[in-house]
Design a protein around this motif. Structure first.
Motif, PDB file in Angstrom:
ATOM      1  N   GLU A 157      31.302 -22.306  40.503  1.00  0.00           N
ATOM      2  CA  GLU A 157      30.538 -23.252  40.017  1.00  0.00           C
ATOM      3  C   GLU A 157      31.858 -24.012  39.831  1.00  0.00           C
ATOM      4  N   ASP A 158      33.052 -23.608  39.909  1.00  0.00           N
ATOM      5  CA  ASP A 158      34.147 -25.100  39.947  1.00  0.00           C
ATOM      6  C   ASP A 158      34.271 -25.831  41.659  1.00  0.00           C
ATOM      7  N   GLY A 159      33.636 -25.190  42.377  1.00  0.00           N
ATOM      8  CA  GLY A 159      33.230 -25.990  43.446  1.00  0.00           C
ATOM      9  C   GLY A 159      34.893 -24.761  44.642  1.00  0.00           C
ATOM     10  N   ASN A 160      35.477 -24.656  43.823  1.00  0.00           N
ATOM     11  CA  ASN A 160      35.891 -23.535  44.204  1.00  0.00           C
ATOM     12  C   ASN A 160      35.504 -22.035  44.769  1.00  0.00           C
ATOM     13  N   ASP A 161      35.775 -20.980  45.626  1.00  0.00           N
ATOM     14  CA  ASP A 161      35.403 -19.859  46.682  1.00  0.00           C
ATOM     15  C   ASP A 161      36.233 -19.218  45.282  1.00  0.00           C
ATOM     16  N   ILE A 162      35.356 -17.890  45.402  1.00  0.00           N
ATOM     17  CA  ILE A 162      35.792 -16.613  44.629  1.00  0.00           C
ATOM     18  C   ILE A 162      35.847 -15.212  45.650  1.00  0.00           C
ATOM     19  N   LYS A 163      37.010 -15.028  45.992  1.00  0.00           N
ATOM     20  CA  LYS A 163      37.130 -14.032  46.303  1.00  0.00           C
ATOM     21  C   LYS A 163      37.040 -12.742  45.994  1.00  0.00           C
ATOM     22  N   LEU A 164      36.004 -11.854  46.389  1.00  0.00           N
ATOM     23  CA  LEU A 164      36.154 -10.455  45.707  1.00  0.00           C
ATOM     24  C   LEU A 164      36.209  -9.571  47.051  1.00  0.00           C
ATOM     25  N   PHE A 165      36.350  -7.881  46.305  1.00  0.00           N
ATOM     26  CA  PHE A 165      36.553  -6.825  46.672  1.00  0.00           C
ATOM     27  C   PHE A 165      35.915  -5.864  46.909  1.00  0.00           C
ATOM     28  N   VAL A 166      34.696  -5.106  47.596  1.00  0.00           N
ATOM     29  CA  VAL A 166      33.470  -4.127  47.771  1.00  0.00           C
ATOM     30  C   VAL A 166      34.464  -3.349  47.541  1.00  0.00           C
ATOM     31  N   ASN A 187      16.806  -1.798  44.831  1.00  0.00           N
ATOM     32  CA  ASN A 187      18.001  -2.967  45.075  1.00  0.00           C
ATOM     33  C   ASN A 187      19.010  -2.965  45.124  1.00  0.00           C
ATOM     34  N   LYS A 188      19.728  -3.569  46.382  1.00  0.00           N
ATOM     35  CA  LYS A 188      21.068  -3.198  46.297  1.00  0.00           C
ATOM     36  C   LYS A 188      22.416  -3.486  45.219  1.00  0.00           C
ATOM     37  N   TYR A 189      23.304  -3.023  45.724  1.00  0.00           N
ATOM     38  CA  TYR A 189      24.515  -3.243  44.351  1.00  0.00           C
ATOM     39  C   TYR A 189      25.403  -3.085  44.465  1.00  0.00           C
ATOM     40  N   LEU A 190      26.019  -3.842  44.424  1.00  0.00           N
ATOM     41  CA  LEU A 190      28.292  -3.886  45.000  1.00  0.00           C
ATOM     42  C   LEU A 190      28.533  -3.685  43.550  1.00  0.00           C
ATOM     43  N   LEU A 191      29.536  -2.901  43.921  1.00  0.00           N
ATOM     44  CA  LEU A 191      30.981  -3.396  42.784  1.00  0.00           C
ATOM     45  C   LEU A 191      31.765  -3.489  43.539  1.00  0.00           C
ATOM     46  N   VAL A 192      32.512  -4.816  42.990  1.00  0.00           N
ATOM     47  CA  VAL A 192      33.081  -5.820  43.424  1.00  0.00           C
ATOM     48  C   VAL A 192      35.052  -5.628  42.603  1.00  0.00           C
ATOM     49  N   CYS A 193      35.905  -6.550  42.784  1.00  0.00           N
ATOM     50  CA  CYS A 193      36.712  -6.560  41.906  1.00  0.00           C
ATOM     51  C   CYS A 193      37.617  -7.879  42.927  1.00  0.00           C
ATOM     52  N   ASP A 194      39.136  -8.518  41.513  1.00  0.00           N
ATOM     53  CA  ASP A 194      39.181  -9.016  41.523  1.00  0.00           C
ATOM     54  C   ASP A 194      39.940  -9.284  42.416  1.00  0.00           C
ATOM     55  N   ASN A 195      40.837  -7.653  43.220  1.00  0.00           N
ATOM     56  CA  ASN A 195      42.337  -8.262  44.290  1.00  0.00           C
ATOM     57  C   ASN A 195      41.857  -6.898  45.138  1.00  0.00           C
ATOM     58  N   ASP A 196      42.444  -6.875  45.320  1.00  0.00           N
ATOM     59  CA  ASP A 196      42.783  -5.613  46.658  1.00  0.00           C
ATOM     60  C   ASP A 196      43.769  -4.811  46.507  1.00  0.00           C
ATOM     61  N   ASN A 197      44.671  -4.878  45.393  1.00  0.00           N
ATOM     62  CA  ASN A 197      45.780  -4.185  45.212  1.00  0.00           C
ATOM     63  C   ASN A 197      45.407  -2.569  44.390  1.00  0.00           C
ATOM     64  N   GLU A 198      45.743  -1.723  44.475  1.00  0.00           N
ATOM     65  CA  GLU A 198      44.989  -0.202  43.685  1.00  0.00           C
ATOM     66  C   GLU A 198      46.064   0.090  43.059  1.00  0.00           C
ATOM     67  N   ASP A 199      47.086  -0.621  43.140  1.00  0.00           N
ATOM     68  CA  ASP A 199      48.334   0.005  42.213  1.00  0.00           C
ATOM     69  C   ASP A 199      48.368  -1.480  40.808  1.00  0.00           C
ATOM     70  N   GLU A 200      47.708  -2.313  40.801  1.00  0.00           N
ATOM     71  CA  GLU A 200      47.235  -3.746  39.699  1.00  0.00           C
ATOM     72  C   GLU A 200      45.629  -2.927  39.032  1.00  0.00           C
ATOM     73  N   ASP A 201      45.438  -3.497  38.071  1.00  0.00           N
ATOM     74  CA  ASP A 201      44.426  -3.238  37.033  1.00  0.00           C
ATOM     75  C   ASP A 201      43.559  -4.207  37.794  1.00  0.00           C
ATOM     76  N   ALA A 202      42.107  -4.189  38.210  1.00  0.00           N
ATOM     77  CA  ALA A 202      41.179  -5.553  38.340  1.00  0.00           C
ATOM     78  C   ALA A 202      40.035  -5.757  37.260  1.00  0.00           C
ATOM     79  N   GLU A 203      39.723  -6.999  37.499  1.00  0.00           N
ATOM     80  CA  GLU A 203      38.765  -7.371  36.536  1.00  0.00           C
ATOM     81  C   GLU A 203      37.063  -6.798  37.989  1.00  0.00           C
ATOM     82  N   ALA A 204      36.265  -5.891  36.892  1.00  0.00           N
ATOM     83  CA  ALA A 204      35.164  -5.261  38.392  1.00  0.00           C
ATOM     84  C   ALA A 204      34.265  -6.198  37.806  1.00  0.00           C
TER      85      ALA A 204
END
Length: 87
Positions: free
Chosen positions: A9-18, A27-44
């Protein structure tokens, strides 16, 4: 994990990982998170495919509480202990 880029919404792209994908009621749904590092907590988040334009799918965040809860329960079963989903 495969990344998806959404316009923010702010003009910056959001990078999410499937993390996982599934179908529910046609309907097709994707579970995504905000980082691809499995050792860190991520917002889903859960995305829903709302249209297909050629080879490109268009996704939106699931905001309806009933729909979100149903899909979150399904993803919880699919990913099990790999994710701690709050719904």
């Amino acid at each position: 994990m495969e990344p998806i880029i959404l316009p923010g919404e702010d003009g910056n792209d959001i990078k999410l990982f499937v993390v996982e994908e599934t179908m529910l009621s046609g309907n097709k749904y994707l579970l995504v998170c905000d980082n691809d590092n499995e050792d860190e907590d991520a917002e889903a988040s859960i995305l829903k495919e709302v249209s297909v334009e050629g080879d490109e799918s268009v996704y939106e965040f699931v905001e309806d509480d009933v729909e979100f809860e149903a899909v979150a329960k399904l993803f919880d079963e699919l990913v099990g202990e790999d994710a701690d989903l709050d719904y």
